[in-house]
Design a protein around this motif. Structure first.
Motif, short mmCIF file in Angstrom:
data_model
loop_
_atom_site.label_atom_id
_atom_site.label_comp_id
_atom_site.label_asym_id
_atom_site.label_seq_id
_atom_site.Cartn_x
_atom_site.Cartn_y
_atom_site.Cartn_z
N GLN A 506 35.20 116.94 9.98
CA GLN A 506 35.02 116.04 11.05
C GLN A 506 34.24 116.75 12.25
O GLN A 506 33.34 116.11 12.97
CB GLN A 506 36.39 115.63 11.58
CG GLN A 506 36.26 114.43 12.36
CD GLN A 506 37.82 113.69 12.72
OE1 GLN A 506 38.75 114.26 12.18
NE2 GLN A 506 37.87 112.80 13.61
N SER A 507 34.53 117.93 12.61
CA SER A 507 34.17 118.51 13.68
C SER A 507 32.49 118.83 13.36
O SER A 507 31.55 118.56 13.95
CB SER A 507 34.61 119.73 14.01
OG SER A 507 36.04 119.45 14.55
N GLU A 509 30.67 117.29 11.11
CA GLU A 509 29.90 116.10 11.27
C GLU A 509 29.38 115.68 12.46
O GLU A 509 28.29 115.10 12.78
CB GLU A 509 30.37 115.21 10.49
CG GLU A 509 30.77 115.17 9.14
CD GLU A 509 29.58 115.02 7.93
OE1 GLU A 509 28.42 114.54 8.73
OE2 GLU A 509 29.50 115.21 7.12
N LYS A 510 30.32 115.81 13.51
CA LYS A 510 30.18 115.68 14.99
C LYS A 510 29.23 116.37 15.80
O LYS A 510 28.47 116.00 16.44
CB LYS A 510 31.39 115.34 15.65
CG LYS A 510 31.42 115.00 16.98
CD LYS A 510 32.87 114.77 17.62
CE LYS A 510 32.63 114.21 19.05
NZ LYS A 510 34.00 114.07 19.72
N TRP A 511 29.60 117.79 15.45
CA TRP A 511 28.53 118.78 16.36
C TRP A 511 27.69 119.63 15.60
O TRP A 511 26.84 120.20 16.15
CB TRP A 511 29.53 119.83 16.92
CG TRP A 511 30.69 118.92 17.96
CD1 TRP A 511 32.03 118.90 17.62
CD2 TRP A 511 30.44 118.44 19.16
NE1 TRP A 511 32.63 118.13 18.58
CE2 TRP A 511 31.40 117.78 19.64
CE3 TRP A 511 29.17 118.10 19.89
CZ2 TRP A 511 31.65 117.12 20.72
CZ3 TRP A 511 29.43 117.41 21.15
CH2 TRP A 511 30.74 116.89 21.56
N SER A 664 21.50 108.85 12.69
CA SER A 664 22.27 109.80 13.63
C SER A 664 21.57 110.18 15.07
O SER A 664 20.40 110.35 14.62
CB SER A 664 23.08 111.02 13.04
OG SER A 664 22.12 111.85 12.75
N SER A 666 21.71 113.16 16.56
CA SER A 666 21.09 114.30 16.51
C SER A 666 20.02 114.61 15.69
O SER A 666 19.03 115.31 16.01
CB SER A 666 22.38 115.37 16.09
OG SER A 666 22.95 114.92 14.84
#
Length: 843
Positions: A506-507, A509-511, A664, A666
């Motif tokens: 989860q982290s 994929e987010k960051w 996304s 990013s």
């Protein structure tokens, strides 16, 4: 109570009111009063009654048992006379009678009552009147039932078509939900895609309930009057809700109801009452209650019903595409039905044909499967159904694909061999990369005297950019960074046995995307401000830093965490791989229906033709892939799969960007960073073209100008997107449309590096000799290959023009709107493309 009071009570409360005073007096004198407690039986069906019973106080219930249906009970109130007909006609009792509470009964023994009946023949006339009344009631009930059957017959559902076929968890859950809904009389909504036989699930609920003997009727909402007159009836004319009683009403295809009826349905569920339809000008009738159970089927949940939370049971019928493991049983069941109806032998489905069925998504679900099998039986000539007779099966997401592994068996053999990629990685890349890094540090530091620097900037950049449209992220399969990462992982586990850390998905994929974006930004600024292109040891430091990241994260985490989420080169490769004309995928039907081990994902021992592997290094299951960025083409899944499910498809380039793609922020930022990198590399040309001095010799000013150059394409794109939004409110968001720039970004990057590659890559032999100190005479004799400037400009021009029109085409496919609605974005493409044309070609 004396005799006269009893006579008066009998006249007022019982059927003996028409008897003479003398007959009533005789009955009153023979009465014996008894107190009988609650739940006591005073008479049993099919036995001779011992007495005549008159209920003075309390409540009785009479019923007759049945082997085929539930007992029909009748409540009796004070004044009821029990077993009068049986005593007068000398018959056995027709019903059992019990007390519902403490009762006061007047009884006349059998012999005493028979004597009174013989003395007063008018008692026989009383029973005749009673029988005549009962006959009239029976005729009225029969006429009512006949009218009821006529009204319900067009809508009647006589039986269940079939049960729930299958053993998957979806089939099991559906059975449980149907069983739960059958246990009470709450309202039910059954929803799902077309062709799922939702009306059959409704029938299973009704015929599995305690009210199975009551009628089940189905009315299709698309044929119903907007005001619902069929259901509610009109003034003086009953509707289906009146006729059905305690039966079940199925509203089929609820999504087709009119707004007028939807409001009435909400009220029906809220209040349990309905109002018959009044004719124009007539007063609205009083609301009426109903006893029926409501079951609704629909292709979607109606927002008003969902908002009001009026449905007791909501059942979603799973589509056939998620029940691939049930297709074999479903097909066998339908074959049994179809062949039995035709009176022919049941054919067998070949394994290849079954795999083809399991690889199809069946948008028409059960109905389509049944029709497909019906046609296959007609078409087949033998006792087997081969895959040829299922020619219509196909998936829209799999159109325009050619499986290269089937077309070229030797390619499949090579990719499953130990050569790809292990022998290449550990037999060649591992050693060559070490030599390149040593040469970068130890040899001369300029590009014309260091072959490693020549390989990195003149060969690698040009070739990898050319390869993206053809082989996607293939470089990552033989990437030296992760080879050293994997080697470090194996050595560390050998020296310090332990369990590696699982991925914080989860982290990450987010960051993760933002981390590699930031790292790539620093690399570009470092490259520009410190002249990495022509400084060997700094280029060596760059390679070592990326390798260090791979090693560190491989020692800490399972598999290739760095490669999946954090590697800047991997992020660029994944972005451009979206434009590739090949993709690695798997047949979802085979994976979900046949595979139980998922060794391609998790790893495991050899199974069938599947080899022993450690599983996908970046934790991607080939059946779930929808984006090329999540596949490094290492072919681990191809080697592990025992079912031949994995495919290497030739496809329209970049098709995922307008079909299965999930954008996304990013990634979009990385796209424009790579776009800005070309402007960054061309700052001297900017000075020359515009005749300005950017003071690039001043570090601080150079850094500021570099960051502005990196941001320039994003600023232009955002500006014209705002204009697009003002002119076209229905346009897609910038996050989606930004991917339309991707072909142009790849094209201008390639055009930039073409000059370097076509002027210096062909000098690799003299540069190599110079690296090891060769003399000038020897270097002068070695061959070189340098393209003519006109050839280079032609190739750059073709690349820029081709990538521009590819961006226009891709933008149109993503937006799905007329070209005139997207003119602002196309104008931004023209501005950025023409600017780079002047910087790359004209300058």
């Amino acid at each position: 109570m004396n005799v006269s009071e009893r006579v008066k009570w009998l006249q007022e409360r019982t059927e003996f009111a028409r008897l003479s005073e003398s007959a009533l007096s005789a009955i009153a004198q023979a009465i014996q009063e008894q107190q009988i407690q609650e739940n006591r039986r005073i008479g049993l069906e099919d036995t001779q009654p011992n007495a005549l019973y008159i209920l003075y106080n309390g409540h009785l219930e009479s019923y007759r048992t049945s082997k085929t249906s539930a007992a029909k009970a009748t409540s009796l109130l004070p004044g009821a006379i029990v077993y009068l007909k049986e005593l007068l006609l000398d018959e056995v009792a027709e019903e059992t009678v019990i007390t519902l509470d403490d009762c006061t009964m007047w009884t006349i023994p059998r012999e005493a009552f028979i004597a009174i009946a013989q003395q007063f023949p008018e008692l026989g006339q009383a029973i005749s009147r009673q029988l005549a009344t009962q006959l009239e009631q029976a005729e009225a009930e029969l006429a009512y039932e006949r009218e009821k059957q006529i009204a319900l017959r067009p809508y009647l559902v006589p039986k269940v078509k079939r049960g729930i076929v299958g053993t998957s968890r979806y089939a099991t859950r559906l059975r449980q939900e149907i069983k739960k809904a059958s246990s009470d009389r709450g309202s039910v909504l059954i929803f799902g895609e077309p062709g799922l036989e939702k009306d059959n699930s409704a029938a299973l609920i009704h015929f599995g309930s305690s009210d199975r003997k009551e009628p089940l009727i189905k009315i299709n909402c698309n044929t119903m009057q907007p005001n619902g007159a069929e259901l509610f009836g009109r003034v003086g004319k009953p509707g289906l809700l009146d006729w059905i009683g305690r039966g079940t009403l199925m509203l089929n295809n609820l999504e087709d109801i009119s707004p007028e009826f939807e409001e009435k349905l909400v009220q029906l569920l809220k209040t349990g009452q309905f109002t018959p339809i009044a004719r124009e000008g007539e007063p609205e009738p009083e609301p009426r209650s109903y006893e029926a159970r409501l079951i609704m089927t629909s292709e979607k949940v109606l927002p008003q019903l969902e908002k009001c939370k009026l449905i007791t049971h909501v059942i979603k019928v799973p589509p056939l595409r998620v029940r691939k493991s049930d297709i074999a049983l479903q097909a066998d069941y339908y074959l049994s039905l179809l062949t039995k109806s035709r009176g022919i032998a049941k054919p067998k489905i070949t394994p290849e044909a079954l795999r083809r069925l399991q690889g199809y998504d069946f948008p028409g679900n059960y109905v389509e499967l049944e029709n497909l099998l019906n046609r296959a039986i007609t078409q087949a000539e033998g006792r087997e159904l081969t895959e040829e007779v299922f020619w219509s099966t196909g998936d829209k997401n799999r159109r325009f694909r050619v499986n290269l592994l089937n077309a070229y068996p030797k390619l499949r053999q090579f990719l499953r061999s130990s050569w790809w990629p292990d022998r290449i990685n550990y037999g060649f890349t591992l050693g060559v990369f070490a030599v390149v890094v040593v040469v970068l540090f130890a040899a001369p530091q300029t590009r014309d005297r260091n072959f490693a620097l020549n390989l990195f900037w003149a060969w690698w950049w040009m070739l990898i950019l050319i390869s993206f449209p053809f082989v996607g992220r293939l470089w990552c399969a033989i990437c030296p960074f992760m080879i050293y990462g994997e080697l470090a992982q194996k050595i560390s586990l050998w020296l310090f046995p332990r369990k590696l850390q699982p991925w914080a998905r989860q982290s990450a994929e987010k960051w993760g995307g933002w981390f590699l974006f930031g790292l790539f930004t620093l690399i570009l600024l470092w490259e520009e401000l410190w002249n990495l292109e022509n400084t060997a040891y700094l280029s060596g430091c760059l390679l070592l830093l990326i390798t260090a990241g791979a090693v560190i994260f491989s020692v800490l985490f399972e598999r290739r965490f760095w490669c999946r989420y954090l590697c800047p080169i991997g992020g660029m490769n994944g972005l451009f791989a979206k434009l590739s004309m090949i993709e690695l995928r798997a047949q979802q039907g085979i994976c979900s229906a046949t595979c139980t081990t998922y060794q391609c994902y998790k790893g495991g021992p050899q199974k069938g033709e599947g080899m022993e592997t450690g599983g996908c290094p970046i934790y991607s299951h080939p059946a779930q892939l929808q984006d090329n960025k999540d596949c490094v083409l290492c072919m681990t899944c191809l080697k592990a799969c025992p079912h031949r499910s994995v495919e290497l498809n030739l496809r329209p380039p970049g098709i995922e960007l307008w079909t299965t793609h999930h954008p996304s922020y990013s990634e979009v930022c990385l796209l424009f960073l790579l776009f800005g990198a070309v402007f960054l590399h061309r700052l001297p040309q900017v000075e020359q073209l515009f005749g300005i001095n950017l003071h690039l010799d001043h570090f601080g000013i150079h850094a500021i100008v570099s960051m502005l150059a990196l941001m320039f394409p994003a600023a232009i794109s955002l500006l014209f997107h705002q204009i697009l939004r003002l002119l076209n409110r229905r346009s897609r968001p910038f996050l989606e449309l930004a991917y339309g720039y991707l072909p142009l970004v790849l094209g201008v990057s390639l055009a930039h590096y073409l000059h370097l590659g076509l002027t210096e890559a062909g000098q690799i032999l003299p540069v190599t000799v110079a690296t090891f100190g060769g003399n000038a005479e020897l270097i002068a004799t070695l061959p070189i290959a340098v393209a003519h400037p006109a050839v280079i400009e032609f190739l750059q021009a073709v690349t820029l023009i081709g990538s521009f029109w590819c961006s226009v085409f891709l933008t149109q496919k993503i937006a799905r709107q007329p070209i005139q609605n997207l003119l602002p974005q196309h104008f931004a493409l023209v501005i950025l493309g023409s600017g780079l044309w002047k910087l790359i070609i004209v300058s």
